[in-house]
Scaffold this active site. Structure first.
Site, PDB file in Angstrom:
ATOM      1  N   ARG A 153       0.781  -1.257   0.067  1.00  0.00           N
ATOM      2  CA  ARG A 153       0.001  -0.072   0.001  1.00  0.00           C
ATOM      3  C   ARG A 153       0.727   1.340   0.223  1.00  0.00           C
ATOM      4  O   ARG A 153       1.322   1.631   1.246  1.00  0.00           O
ATOM      5  CB  ARG A 153      -0.938   0.094   1.442  1.00  0.00           C
ATOM      6  CG  ARG A 153      -2.161   0.968   1.054  1.00  0.00           C
ATOM      7  CD  ARG A 153      -2.839   1.067   2.405  1.00  0.00           C
ATOM      8  NE  ARG A 153      -1.980   1.844   3.446  1.00  0.00           N
ATOM      9  CZ  ARG A 153      -2.037   1.862   4.651  1.00  0.00           C
ATOM     10  NH1 ARG A 153      -2.768   1.020   5.390  1.00  0.00           N
ATOM     11  NH2 ARG A 153      -1.289   2.636   5.388  1.00  0.00           N
ATOM     12  N   HIS A 208      -3.880   4.649   4.437  1.00  0.00           N
ATOM     13  CA  HIS A 208      -5.017   3.713   4.294  1.00  0.00           C
ATOM     14  C   HIS A 208      -6.185   4.300   3.808  1.00  0.00           C
ATOM     15  O   HIS A 208      -6.808   3.758   2.598  1.00  0.00           O
ATOM     16  CB  HIS A 208      -5.192   3.266   5.867  1.00  0.00           C
ATOM     17  CG  HIS A 208      -6.677   2.842   5.813  1.00  0.00           C
ATOM     18  ND1 HIS A 208      -7.038   1.482   5.399  1.00  0.00           N
ATOM     19  CD2 HIS A 208      -8.080   3.172   6.630  1.00  0.00           C
ATOM     20  CE1 HIS A 208      -8.337   1.302   5.711  1.00  0.00           C
ATOM     21  NE2 HIS A 208      -8.799   2.198   6.255  1.00  0.00           N
ATOM     22  N   TYR A 256       3.280   5.616  11.691  1.00  0.00           N
ATOM     23  CA  TYR A 256       3.534   4.347  11.989  1.00  0.00           C
ATOM     24  C   TYR A 256       4.647   3.393  11.094  1.00  0.00           C
ATOM     25  O   TYR A 256       4.732   2.295  11.393  1.00  0.00           O
ATOM     26  CB  TYR A 256       2.235   3.581  12.355  1.00  0.00           C
ATOM     27  CG  TYR A 256       1.501   3.756  11.066  1.00  0.00           C
ATOM     28  CD1 TYR A 256       1.480   2.647  10.162  1.00  0.00           C
ATOM     29  CD2 TYR A 256       0.293   4.316  11.045  1.00  0.00           C
ATOM     30  CE1 TYR A 256       0.534   2.956   8.769  1.00  0.00           C
ATOM     31  CE2 TYR A 256      -0.723   4.627  10.169  1.00  0.00           C
ATOM     32  CZ  TYR A 256      -0.668   3.772   8.876  1.00  0.00           C
ATOM     33  OH  TYR A 256      -1.520   3.889   7.924  1.00  0.00           O
TER      34      TYR A 256
END
Lengths: 361, 326
Positions: free
Chosen positions: A259, A263, A272
Site C-alpha cells: 500500500r 489507508h 507508523y
C-alpha cells in the site's frame, strides 16, 4: 514417523522488480502483446484515476477516500481473470478490477462523495456485482453464498472476493473458505496482502508464514504470487477461476503487494511506518515494471505513453465534471429504499421530513 | 491545568487508570503505535508498552472474545471497536458472554470490561461510520450503557466504567469529540454510573437527551428562554441502568416532557423513557410526551446525513407544540 498431512505453497513471479522476465514459460495471454498493452493501459488509467481522487478529496470535493496506489497489477489482474458472468465481491479499494468490469470513476466519487447512487452500478458486468463492503471481510461470505447459488442452479459461474491481509484475520473470511472447501463451491478468495491494515503490519496480523496457506486448512488450492506482477496475478487468478468453474474446487490466491499510500485520506501513514520502507516499495512499482517489459518488447514507447496520459486526462475530466454536476438527492430518497413498499408509519415520517424541507412545519 | 476536549478526556482517563491499576489493558485495531484512528489512545503505547496497549488482528470477534477472557481472569480490559458500525460482530460475545457471565456462573466469574466505541453521525464519514445504535445494547440485561457528552463527564464516567465490576458499553459521541474544551482535573475522581445530569434548571418543560444531541437540546433551551419558556435539560449519560428518579422529579415539576434522540425513533431508548413517564408520571402530565428523533431509516451517506439528525429547530418546534397542547 507417520505424517497426517503436508503442504507447500508455490510462489509465482514472471517479471521481477526491474521488469525483467524471470521465467521462460509465459502464459498464453502474456504472449499476446496487444492484450498486455490493454492491461497496461488500464493500470495507468487506474493510477490516473486514483491521483485525481486524492486531489478531489484534498480540495474538499470528495469525502474520505481509500487510495489504491501500488495495487494496480493485483486489482487489474483480478478483474481480467474473471468472465463477465462471474460475480465480484470487493472490499472498498479494488477500483482496477471494478473499472475492468464497468464501474465508472463517477460511481466511485458518488459513493465516497456521500451519495448512495454510487453503489448503483449502471454497466454490465459490474451491474450484477456486489457493492463496496466497508465492514471488513463480510463480503467473503456473500461470495460464498453466491458460489452456492451457482452450484445449486448448476451455473458455470464463479464468485470472486477480495480481502486484505488484515481482513484475512476475520471470522467471515475463515467461514467463507471453510464452507467453500466443505461443499466444493466455486469460490476464489484473493487476499490482497498490502502489508498494512491501517497501522497494523502484516507480521502481527498473523503468525502464518503465508496468508495463502490459510486456505490449506479449508481444503482449497493455495498459491502466493508477486502482486506487483500482473502476469503472475492473472495467471494464478485465471487458473483458480477456471478450476472453480470446472467444478474442481475453490482457491485462495495471495497477492503480495504494498500500500504505497495512506489507508484512506483520513489516515497519515507517516505516524507508523518509515520512509525507507516506502521508498523501497516504490522500486517494485507494478506500473513501471510492466512498462519496462513492454518497452523491451518494443510494444510501448514515450509517444504512446503521452497519448495515453492525454486520453486518461480527458476521460477523467468528463467523469469528474459529471460527478460535480450531480445534485444531491431529494430528502425523500432517504426513505424510499428502506422497504420495497414504504410502510404507512414510515410514510408519515417521510411527509413530516418533506414538510420540514419546505419550512411549512 | 489545561482545558481539554472530550477525546483528550478519554485519553486522560485511560492513562490515569493504567498508571494506577496494572490490571488495566487497552486493546483494539490501531490503538498502539497509531494511537487510535481518532487518537483516543495517543501516547499510551509509549507510556505503557505494547502488551498493555495491544494492537489486535483485524477481527472484532477476536477483540470482544479476548476481552471477555481477559476480564474473567482478573484483568480490566478496555477494548475498542473502531466505529459503532463495526461493533456488530462483537454482539455475540457481549450479549452471550460478557453481560451474562456473572449470572450464569452464579458470580463465580465476572466480566469487568469496557467496550469503547466512537458513536453517532455528523462528521461526513463513510458508510457504517455514523450509526446511533445504543438501543441495541440498552435491552441487554447485565450490561451498562454509558454515553458521555462533555469532557468532564467523559473523564469521570470512563474511570467509573473501568472500575465497575460489570461490563460497560462506553459510547463516545464522535461529532463532539473536539467540539469544545473544558478544564478537567486529572484527579482520578469518577462520576456515578447511575445518575442523570441536570444541565439546566427549568420549570415549564423537561427536555431529555444524551450524546451529541445535548448540544442541540441546550441550544433549543436557549431559544425557548428568549420566548419566555423555561426548559429543564437532562443528560441521560448513563442510559442503563437508568436513573429514572431524576427524570420523574423534573417531569412532576414541569408537567411536560420532550425526548430527543439521534437514533431512529421506533424502539429507540427514548421509547423506554416515554413508557416510564407514562407508567410513573402520567397524572403529572399536562401534555402528551413528544419524541424528536432520527427517522426510521438507515443513516444516509453524508450528503443527506444532517437531515437525519434532529436539529435545534425541530426540538424547539416539538417543545412549543407540547406547550400548546396543555
Amino acid at each position: 514417523m507417520p505424517i497426517a498431512a503436508k503442504f507447500e505453497i508455490e510462489y509465482l513471479q514472471y517479471l521481477d522488480a526491474e521488469g525483467k522476465q524471470v521465467r521462460k514459460d509465459l502464459p498464453e495471454f502474456a504472449q499476446d502483446i496487444d492484450q498486455m498493452v490493454e492491461l497496461y493501459k488500464l493500470m495507468v488509467s487506474t493510477r490516473v484515476f486514483d491521483t485525481k481522487s486524492i486531489a478531489l478529496q484534498r480540495t474538499g470535493k470528495l469525502g474520505t477516500y481509500a487510495s489504491c496506489l501500488g495495487h494496480e497489477a493485483t486489482h487489474v489482474g483480478i478483474g481480467a481473470s474473471m468472465k463477465p458472468e462471474d460475480v465480484f465481491a470487493p472490499s472498498y479499494r479494488e477500483y482496477g478490477a471494478q473499472l475492468y468490469r464497468g464501474v465508472r470513476p463517477r460511481d466511485v466519487y458518488m459513493y465516497w462523495g456521500g451519495d448512495e447512487r454510487g453503489n448503483d452500478y449502471q454497466n454490465e458486468p459490474a451491474k450484477h456485482d456486489f457493492a463496496w463492503s466497508v465492514p471488513i471481510g463480510t463480503q467473503c461470505l456473500h461470495a460464498a453464498g453466491s458460489a452456492l447459488a451457482f452450484k445449486i442452479r448448476k451455473e458455470k459461474r464463479v464468485a470472486v472476493c477480495t480481502i486484505g491481509d488484515g481482513g484475512s484475520s476475520k471470522a467471515d473470511f475463515y467461514g467463507a473458505i471453510n464452507v467453500a472447501g466443505a461443499r466444493d463451491l466455486p469460490l476464489v478468495a484473493a487476499i490482497v496482502n498490502n502489508q498494512w491494515a491501517i497501522s497494523v503490519p502484516r507480521k502481527i496480523q498473523s503468525g502464518a508464514k503465508t496468508l495463502a496457506q490459510k486456505g490449506i486448512a479449508a481444503g482449497l488450492f493455495c498459491i502466493q504470487v508477486d502482486g506487483n506482477d500482473i502476469i503472475a496475478v492473472k495467471k494464478a487468478m485465471g487458473d483458480a477461476v477456471e478450476r472453480a468453474r470446472a467444478g474442481k474446487g475453490g482457491s485462495v490466491v495471495e497477492c503480495v503487494t504494498y500500500r504505497l499510500g495512506d489507508h484512506t485520506t483520513a489516515d497519515d501513514a507517516r505516524r507508523y511506518r518509515g520512509k525507507d520502507e516506502v521508498e523501497d516499495a516504490w522500486t517494485k512499482d507494478p506500473v513501471k515494471r510492466l512498462r519496462t517489459w513492454l518497452e523491451a518488447k518494443k510494444a510501448w514507447n514515450k509517444k504512446k505513453e503521452e497519448k495515453l496520459q492525454a486520453e486518461c486526462d480527458e476521460w477523467m475530466d468528463n467523469e469528474v465534471n459529471t460527478y460535480l454536476e450531480t445534485k444531491a438527492q431529494p430528502v425523500t430518497a432517504m426513505f424510499d429504499y428502506t422497504f420495497a413498499e414504504l410502510p404507512a408509519d414510515l410514510m408519515k415520517q417521510r411527509d413530516e421530513a418533506i414538510a420540514l424541507e419546505q419550512g411549512s412545519h | 491545568m489545561a482545558a481539554i476536549t472530550l477525546i483528550e478526556a478519554v485519553t486522560q482517563a485511560l492513562a490515569y487508570e493504567m498508571k494506577h491499576d496494572k490490571s488495566v489493558v487497552v486493546l483494539g485495531e490501531d490503538v498502539g503505535v497509531n494511537g487510535g484512528v481518532f487518537r483516543a489512545t495517543q501516547g499510551l503505547s509509549d507510556k505503557f508498552g505494547e502488551w498493555r496497549v495491544f494492537d489486535t488482528p483485524l477481527d472484532e470477534t477476536t477483540i470482544a472474545g479476548v476481552t471477555v477472557g481477559l476480564a474473567a481472569q482478573g484483568m480490566k480490559p478496555v477494548c475498542e471497536a473502531q466505529f459503532e458500525g463495526f461493533i456488530y460482530p462483537m454482539m455475540e460475545q457481549i450479549c452471550c458472554h460478557a453481560a451474562r457471565m456473572r449470572n450464569r456462573t452464579r458470580g463465580r466469574l465476572t466480566c469487568p470490561a469496557v467496550f469503547r466505541a466512537p458513536w453517532g453521525g455528523g462528521i461526513h464519514a463513510p458508510e457504517h461510520h455514523s450509526e446511533a445504535n445504543e438501543h441495541l445494547f440498552t435491552n441487554v440485561p447485565g450490561l451498562r450503557v454509558v454515553l458521555p457528552s462533555s469532557p468532564a463527564r467523559a473523564y469521570g464516567l470512563l474511570l467509573a466504567a473501568i472500575r465497575d465490576p460489570d461490563p460497560v458499553v462506553f459510547y463516545e459521541p464522535k461529532r463532539i469529540y473536539r467540539q469544545y474544551k473544558e478544564e478537567v482535573p486529572d484527579d482520578g475522581e469518577a462520576l456515578p454510573l447511575d445518575m442523570c445530569f441536570v444541565l439546566r434548571d427549568g420549570t415549564d418543560i423537561t427536555l431529555v437527551t444524551w450524546g451529541a444531541e445535548v448540544k442541540e437540546t441546550l441550544e433549543a433551551a436557549d431559544a425557548l428562554a428568549k420566548e419566555g419558556i423555561s426548559a429543564e435539560v437532562i443528560d441521560v449519560a448513563t442510559l442503563t441502568p437508568l436513573d429514572f428518579d431524576t427524570i420523574a422529579e423534573s417531569v412532576q415539576k414541569t408537567g411536560r416532557c420532550v425526548i430527543v434522540q439521534e437514533a431512529p425513533k421506533t424502539a429507540g431508548f427514548g421509547a423506554e423513557i416515554a413508557a416510564r413517564v407514562a407508567e410513573e408520571c402520567i397524572f403529572d402530565l399536562l401534555a402528551p410526551v413528544a419524541r424528536v428523533s432520527g427517522w426510521d431509516i438507515h443513516t444516509p451517506l453524508y450528503r443527506l446525513e444532517m437531515k437525519q439528525l434532529p436539529n435545534t429547530a425541530r426540538i424547539v418546534d416539538a417543545a412549543k407544540r407540547t406547550l400548546a397542547a396543555g
